[in-house]
Design a protein around this motif. Structure first.
Motif, PDB file in Angstrom:
ATOM      1  N   LEU A   1      41.824  44.463  46.301  1.00  0.00           N
ATOM      2  CA  LEU A   1      41.017  45.001  47.386  1.00  0.00           C
ATOM      3  C   LEU A   1      40.046  43.955  47.926  1.00  0.00           C
ATOM      4  N   GLU A   2      39.416  43.200  47.017  1.00  0.00           N
ATOM      5  CA  GLU A   2      38.473  42.175  47.442  1.00  0.00           C
ATOM      6  C   GLU A   2      39.179  41.070  48.221  1.00  0.00           C
ATOM      7  N   GLU A   3      40.400  40.719  47.788  1.00  0.00           N
ATOM      8  CA  GLU A   3      41.153  39.687  48.502  1.00  0.00           C
ATOM      9  C   GLU A   3      41.510  40.146  49.910  1.00  0.00           C
ATOM     10  N   ILE A   4      41.939  41.423  50.039  1.00  0.00           N
ATOM     11  CA  ILE A   4      42.276  41.952  51.365  1.00  0.00           C
ATOM     12  C   ILE A   4      41.047  41.925  52.270  1.00  0.00           C
ATOM     13  N   CYS A   5      39.917  42.386  51.729  1.00  0.00           N
ATOM     14  CA  CYS A   5      38.686  42.416  52.524  1.00  0.00           C
ATOM     15  C   CYS A   5      38.217  40.998  52.863  1.00  0.00           C
ATOM     16  N   SER A   6      38.358  40.087  51.901  1.00  0.00           N
ATOM     17  CA  SER A   6      37.910  38.714  52.137  1.00  0.00           C
ATOM     18  C   SER A   6      38.772  38.025  53.189  1.00  0.00           C
ATOM     19  N   ARG A   7      40.094  38.223  53.107  1.00  0.00           N
ATOM     20  CA  ARG A   7      40.981  37.590  54.080  1.00  0.00           C
ATOM     21  C   ARG A   7      40.704  38.091  55.491  1.00  0.00           C
ATOM     22  N   SER A   8      40.370  39.373  55.597  1.00  0.00           N
ATOM     23  CA  SER A   8      40.119  39.957  56.919  1.00  0.00           C
ATOM     24  C   SER A   8      38.646  39.972  57.269  1.00  0.00           C
ATOM     25  N   HIS A   9      37.788  39.343  56.430  1.00  0.00           N
ATOM     26  CA  HIS A   9      36.341  39.269  56.673  1.00  0.00           C
ATOM     27  C   HIS A   9      35.744  40.654  56.836  1.00  0.00           C
ATOM     28  N   MET A  10      36.273  41.629  56.053  1.00  0.00           N
ATOM     29  CA  MET A  10      35.735  42.983  56.073  1.00  0.00           C
ATOM     30  C   MET A  10      34.703  43.121  54.968  1.00  0.00           C
ATOM     31  N   GLU A  11      34.009  44.254  54.988  1.00  0.00           N
ATOM     32  CA  GLU A  11      32.986  44.510  53.987  1.00  0.00           C
ATOM     33  C   GLU A  11      33.637  44.728  52.627  1.00  0.00           C
ATOM     34  N   ILE A  12      33.199  43.972  51.644  1.00  0.00           N
ATOM     35  CA  ILE A  12      33.729  44.069  50.292  1.00  0.00           C
ATOM     36  C   ILE A  12      32.879  45.054  49.506  1.00  0.00           C
ATOM     37  N   PRO A  13      33.510  45.969  48.724  1.00  0.00           N
ATOM     38  CA  PRO A  13      32.711  46.898  47.904  1.00  0.00           C
ATOM     39  C   PRO A  13      31.704  46.134  47.049  1.00  0.00           C
ATOM     40  N   SER A  14      30.518  46.669  46.983  1.00  0.00           N
ATOM     41  CA  SER A  14      29.444  45.981  46.267  1.00  0.00           C
ATOM     42  C   SER A  14      29.756  45.876  44.778  1.00  0.00           C
ATOM     43  N   ARG A  15      29.246  44.827  44.166  1.00  0.00           N
ATOM     44  CA  ARG A  15      29.461  44.615  42.750  1.00  0.00           C
ATOM     45  C   ARG A  15      28.807  45.715  41.919  1.00  0.00           C
ATOM     46  N   SER A  16      27.663  46.210  42.396  1.00  0.00           N
ATOM     47  CA  SER A  16      26.978  47.264  41.641  1.00  0.00           C
ATOM     48  C   SER A  16      27.809  48.533  41.591  1.00  0.00           C
ATOM     49  N   ASP A  17      28.481  48.855  42.722  1.00  0.00           N
ATOM     50  CA  ASP A  17      29.344  50.048  42.718  1.00  0.00           C
ATOM     51  C   ASP A  17      30.517  49.864  41.766  1.00  0.00           C
ATOM     52  N   MET A  18      31.104  48.684  41.767  1.00  0.00           N
ATOM     53  CA  MET A  18      32.223  48.426  40.876  1.00  0.00           C
ATOM     54  C   MET A  18      31.786  48.452  39.415  1.00  0.00           C
ATOM     55  N   GLU A  19      30.606  47.897  39.139  1.00  0.00           N
ATOM     56  CA  GLU A  19      30.111  47.948  37.762  1.00  0.00           C
ATOM     57  C   GLU A  19      29.828  49.384  37.332  1.00  0.00           C
ATOM     58  N   LYS A  20      29.348  50.195  38.259  1.00  0.00           N
ATOM     59  CA  LYS A  20      29.116  51.595  37.952  1.00  0.00           C
ATOM     60  C   LYS A  20      30.416  52.306  37.615  1.00  0.00           C
ATOM     61  N   LEU A  21      31.477  52.042  38.396  1.00  0.00           N
ATOM     62  CA  LEU A  21      32.783  52.631  38.100  1.00  0.00           C
ATOM     63  C   LEU A  21      33.306  52.155  36.755  1.00  0.00           C
ATOM     64  N   THR A  22      33.092  50.887  36.459  1.00  0.00           N
ATOM     65  CA  THR A  22      33.546  50.356  35.168  1.00  0.00           C
ATOM     66  C   THR A  22      32.838  51.047  34.008  1.00  0.00           C
ATOM     67  N   ASN A  23      31.537  51.276  34.180  1.00  0.00           N
ATOM     68  CA  ASN A  23      30.786  51.985  33.130  1.00  0.00           C
ATOM     69  C   ASN A  23      31.288  53.415  32.968  1.00  0.00           C
ATOM     70  N   GLN A  24      31.619  54.051  34.080  1.00  0.00           N
ATOM     71  CA  GLN A  24      32.155  55.414  33.991  1.00  0.00           C
ATOM     72  C   GLN A  24      33.515  55.431  33.315  1.00  0.00           C
ATOM     73  N   ILE A  25      34.322  54.400  33.538  1.00  0.00           N
ATOM     74  CA  ILE A  25      35.623  54.307  32.863  1.00  0.00           C
ATOM     75  C   ILE A  25      35.414  54.162  31.359  1.00  0.00           C
ATOM     76  N   ASN A  26      34.491  53.304  30.982  1.00  0.00           N
ATOM     77  CA  ASN A  26      34.250  53.078  29.553  1.00  0.00           C
ATOM     78  C   ASN A  26      33.705  54.324  28.873  1.00  0.00           C
ATOM     79  N   SER A  27      32.858  55.076  29.573  1.00  0.00           N
ATOM     80  CA  SER A  27      32.261  56.272  28.967  1.00  0.00           C
ATOM     81  C   SER A  27      33.159  57.489  29.072  1.00  0.00           C
TER      82      SER A  27
END
Length: 574
Positions: free
Chosen positions: A322-348
């Motif tokens: 997803l980040e590569e697609i957004c980066s190639r098209s210069h679109m807004e990349i999901p924030s790292r904090s949101d991704m870290e939050k999802l990762t924490n929810q996966i772990n818990s």
């Protein structure tokens, strides 16, 4: 006394032939022989006559009593016969005349057989009534739930005043209705029992225990007649509903487990041998015992734990994609904090992996669709950025007063300058196309077209403003130079120095190959937004951040313009 006198020689001679007359004659002979006086004789005769009258009277009274008794018997027989006719609901007895004739005894003898026959009919009718009413009472007791032990000898009260066939038919109809109701209830009971056996077999329960718990008589081994009361039917109904509810709960649970197993198998490419033991859960589970449910739950938990680690890996791959697609098209990349939050929810374990992957798939799909819709515009943006870089290089090149000198690489810069001028001349048309397509894209999607989180329309508009300002500044510099040249020409002598000699001294710090020591790179891209601008955009102040970026972009362009203007010491060279 007259009769005795008549018999004394003056009465009927027929009396003398009787034993009474003979005795009277004997008495006269004795009186004659004795010489009894006439008065005494008359007195004796009077006494005899009185005694005879008493005897006759007693006989008459007895006869009257006998006659009265016969009348009473006849009346009672008539009344009893009438009552029997009425109670049996009959008008008359066939073969018996309506009016009787003859003596009382003859009449009594004629009604007695009819009366006896009617009594026999009554007894038979009473037996029929008792039999029907007894069955009615017994079936009613069974329907009401009273057993034989509760009512061992049912007492039936028979109304002997109404033993008509019509009444008997009513009781028979009631008995028939009760028989049908009993049969219907028995069928319902049997159906409930059969359903309970099927359900308990599927659920792995003991049907006899459940049926006996409802009522002992329902167990075939009890030897009792089945209780078919409303209460038992209600208990059977509730028992069936309870078992069906339990079956549905287990079936739903197994279906959910089967669906989960199928998803996990497909997700992790589980081999068929590992699936074989649980295929009955995935297809159509027929056995719904608790052991099967617990085994399926255990398998799902095991696969869930196995899936969790693989899901994290797969999630990170999708995140990178997803980040590569957004980066190639210069679109807004999901924030790292949101991704870290999802990762924490996966772990818990607070988020479902399937939903997470589905959401990521949707995001990737939307990102791809967005990138595809931006492709044409992005191609033109890249051309515009390249043309702008060439424009900047051309400006730097034009400030180099040694560009026409014979040096190493000068001819390459000259060719590049020719190509750059062609590209720069195409910028207005390119911007016009870019603005048109961008506006169409924004109108279709009702949102701004962002390039690295900055509206491209704002960048284009600011570029146009700065380009016009640069053109105006160049024009003013030309006019200023012309005015200075004119003043210098008027005050200088014909033998003064040439204008070009002073400029050659100011180019001593330039490189010979057309490069510049203190200038910016020739092929640099647009400056990315500052961290402050990014934080403003992420914090809900995107518009303000976009303006800051636009201002920064304008600042860089103004610096370029100032540097271009300050480098000019002679006439403008395109």
């Amino acid at each position: 006394m007259g009769s005795f006198q008549a018999s004394n020689g003056t009465g009927n001679s027929a009396l003398l032939d009787t034993s009474w007359g003979y005795l009277l004659q004997e008495l006269q002979i004795i009186w004659d022989e004795v010489g009894e006086e006439q008065l005494e004789r008359e007195k004796v005769l009077v006494e005899l006559e009185q005694e005879c009258i008493e005897v006759y009277r007693r006989r008459v009274d007895t006869a009257n009593i006998s006659r009265a008794r016969l009348h009473q018997q006849l009346a009672e027989s008539e009344a009893g016969f009438t009552r029997l006719l009425l109670s049996l609901g009959e008008r008359s007895l066939p073969g018996r005349p309506e009016k009787m004739a003859g003596t009382l005894k003859e009449q009594l003898n004629s009604i007695t057989p009819a009366l006896r026959e009617m009594q026999l009919r009554k007894e038979e009718r009473v037996k029929q009534f008792r039999a029907v009413q007894t069955q009615i009472h017994r079936i009613s007791s069974q329907i009401a739930g009273r057993t034989e032990y509760d009512d061992p000898s049912p007492s039936v009260s028979i109304n002997e005043n109404d033993l008509s066939l019509k009444k008997l038919e009513e009781y028979q109809n009631e008995l028939h209705r009760l028989h049908n109701e009993k049969s219907d209830r028995l069928q319902r009971v049997e159906k409930y029992i059969s359903t309970i056996k099927v359900l308990t077999a599927a659920l792995g329960m003991d049907s006899s225990l459940i049926i006996t718990k409802v009522h002992p008589s329902l167990n075939e081994l009890s030897g009792l007649s089945k209780n078919i009361s409303d209460g038992i039917l209600e208990k059977l109904h509730s028992t069936v509903k309870s078992l069906e509810s339990e079956k549905q709960l287990r079936l739903d649970k197994l279906q959910q487990l089967g669906k989960a197993l199928s998803n996990l198998w497909n997700l992790m490419d589980t081999p068929f041998d590992d699936r074989r033991n649980f295929l009955h859960v995935v297809s159509t589970p027929g056995n719904l015992t608790l052991d099967i449910v617990q085994q399926a739950e255990t398998e799902v938990k095991r696969l869930d734990q196995l899936k969790a680690s693989k899901m994290k890996e797969f999630f990170f791959k999708q995140q990178v994609e997803l980040e590569e697609i957004c980066s190639r098209s210069h679109m807004e990349i999901p924030s790292r904090s949101d991704m870290e939050k999802l990762t924490n929810q996966i772990n818990s374990g607070e988020i479902d992996h399937a939903e997470l992957l589905s959401s990521m798939d949707e995001q990737i799909s939307r990102a791809r669709e967005e990138a595809a819709s931006r492709k044409v515009i992005m191609e033109k943006v890249e051309k515009w950025i390249l043309a702008r870089d060439e424009e900047r290089w051309l400006e730097e090149y034009n400030r180099d007063e040694n560009r026409y000198s014979v040096s190493r690489g000068a001819h390459k810069n000259l060719k590049r300058a020719e190509r750059a001028r062609v590209m720069v001349n195409k910028i207005p048309a390119l911007m016009e196309q870019l603005i048109s397509k961008t506006k169409s894209w924004e109108d279709e999607r009702n949102k701004s077209f962002l390039y690295d989180e900055v509206p491209i329309m704002a960048m284009l508009e600011e570029y146009n403003i700065l380009r016009n300002e640069k053109e105006e500044e160049k024009h003013r510099q030309r006019e200023h130079k012309k005015a200075q040249s004119k003043v210098v020409t008027e005050h200088e002598s014909p033998f003064g120095t040439r204008p070009g000699t002073s400029s050659s001294r100011r180019l001593s710090d330039k490189s010979l190959n057309g490069g510049f020591v203190n200038s910016s790179p020739l092929n640099r891209k647009l400056a990315p937004p500052s961290p402050k601008t990014m934080s403003l955009i992420k914090g809900g102040k995107k518009a303000h951040g976009q303006m800051n970026y636009a201002k920064g972009f304008a600042y860089h362009l103004r610096e370029d313009t100032i540097s271009v203007v300050s480098s000019f010491s002679g006439p403008y060279s395109p």
